[in-house]
Motif scaffolding. Structure first.
Motif, short mmCIF file in Angstrom:
data_model
loop_
_atom_site.label_atom_id
_atom_site.label_comp_id
_atom_site.label_asym_id
_atom_site.label_seq_id
_atom_site.Cartn_x
_atom_site.Cartn_y
_atom_site.Cartn_z
N ASP A 156 -0.28 12.05 -32.16
CA ASP A 156 0.44 10.89 -32.70
C ASP A 156 1.21 11.28 -33.96
O ASP A 156 2.35 10.87 -34.17
CB ASP A 156 -0.54 9.76 -33.02
CG ASP A 156 -1.10 9.09 -31.78
OD1 ASP A 156 -0.51 9.27 -30.69
OD2 ASP A 156 -2.14 8.40 -31.89
N CYS A 158 2.17 14.39 -34.65
CA CYS A 158 3.24 15.28 -34.19
C CYS A 158 4.46 14.48 -33.75
O CYS A 158 5.60 14.83 -34.08
CB CYS A 158 2.74 16.15 -33.03
SG CYS A 158 1.58 17.45 -33.50
N ASP A 159 4.22 13.43 -33.02
CA ASP A 159 5.34 12.62 -32.53
C ASP A 159 6.07 11.95 -33.68
O ASP A 159 7.31 11.89 -33.69
CB ASP A 159 4.83 11.57 -31.54
CG ASP A 159 4.34 12.19 -30.24
OD1 ASP A 159 4.70 13.35 -29.95
OD2 ASP A 159 3.58 11.52 -29.51
N SER A 160 5.33 11.45 -34.65
CA SER A 160 5.98 10.76 -35.76
C SER A 160 6.75 11.73 -36.66
O SER A 160 7.76 11.35 -37.27
CB SER A 160 4.95 9.99 -36.59
OG SER A 160 4.06 10.88 -37.23
N ARG A 203 3.94 21.60 -26.07
CA ARG A 203 4.26 20.17 -25.97
C ARG A 203 5.36 19.82 -26.95
O ARG A 203 5.23 20.03 -28.16
CB ARG A 203 3.04 19.32 -26.27
CG ARG A 203 3.28 17.81 -26.18
CD ARG A 203 2.05 17.06 -26.68
NE ARG A 203 2.14 15.62 -26.52
CZ ARG A 203 2.69 14.78 -27.39
NH1 ARG A 203 3.24 15.27 -28.52
NH2 ARG A 203 2.70 13.48 -27.18
N PRO A 205 7.52 17.07 -29.04
CA PRO A 205 7.20 15.75 -29.56
C PRO A 205 7.88 14.64 -28.77
O PRO A 205 8.98 14.84 -28.23
CB PRO A 205 7.71 15.79 -31.01
CG PRO A 205 8.78 16.84 -30.99
CD PRO A 205 8.33 17.86 -29.98
N ARG A 206 7.25 13.52 -28.70
CA ARG A 206 7.79 12.38 -27.98
C ARG A 206 8.36 11.37 -28.95
O ARG A 206 7.84 11.21 -30.04
CB ARG A 206 6.70 11.72 -27.13
CG ARG A 206 6.21 12.63 -25.99
CD ARG A 206 5.07 12.00 -25.25
NE ARG A 206 4.67 12.76 -24.07
CZ ARG A 206 3.64 12.49 -23.31
NH1 ARG A 206 2.87 11.45 -23.61
NH2 ARG A 206 3.36 13.23 -22.25
#
Length: 206
Positions: A156, A158-160, A203, A205-206
């Protein structure tokens, strides 16, 4: 899931070492590094202790509040590994780290050094990322989603922050868990001599 997670500190060292030792005693890679059940049960905890100390010093260890699972993370800056691993300097630096690990854990066991070298060579170097070094769940609590909760806790962030994440899966079973969390196989396995494979996974980031 409502899993309570906190950052570990030095007071949690023995807990983390025990969790990792129990979780990885029957792992294919641990079986290769320490062949023979009695030898592995005697020596394997020393490797888990070395990993725990390294991450306590330089990274972050998350544990569930009930002490049944832990995850070891390192924040890796871009260029942390030598870009040209064929240079003598890079080989010497990596070799020293691998030799120190072997001497601390099991001086006569060349496989401790070998796996450290192979993992360093496979590790991506061009982009900053979060590295999931290890994740361990107590055998009686596996399958309860604790590992997923621990990993997602960092993903979470990482995504932010727009950060990728990286890990090496040690079994085909674990690769399926990581795929569900957005990791993808990099395309080249890490092949242990006369032993099992590991699957480097990345992975975005989203």
């Amino acid at each position: 899931m409502g899993v309570a997670i906190r950052a570990a500190d030095g007071r949690d060292r023995e807990l983390v070492v025990r969790l990792l030792d129990e979780a990885f005693q029957d792992d294919p890679v641990s079986n290769w590094v320490f062949p023979g059940e009695e030898y592995r049960r005697r020596t394997h905890p020393r490797l888990m202790a070395a990993f725990t100390d390294a991450v306590l010093a330089e990274g972050r260890i998350d544990v569930t509040e009930d002490g049944t699972a832990c995850a070891l993370w390192l924040s890796v800056p871009a260029g942390d590994h030598a870009e040209d691993r064929s240079t003598a300097g890079a080989a010497t630096e990596e070799g020293d780290d691998a030799v120190r690990l072997r001497e601390a854990v099991d001086p006569e066991n060349e496989r401790v050094e070998r796996i450290a070298r192979l993992a360093a060579e496979a590790h991506p170097a061009d982009r900053a990322h979060e590295y999931l070094w290890m994740i361990g769940v107590a055998p009686g609590h596996q399958g309860e989603g604790l590992g997923t909760a621990l990993i997602q806790h960092v993903l979470d962030r990482c995504d932010s922050e727009g950060l990728p994440a990286y890990l090496e899966a040690s079994s085909t079973r674990s690769t399926r868990l990581y795929e569900r969390l957005g990791f993808a196989f990099t395309g080249r396995t890490l092949d242990l001599p006369d032993g099992p494979q590991m699957w480097p996974m990345w992975r975005e980031p989203r």
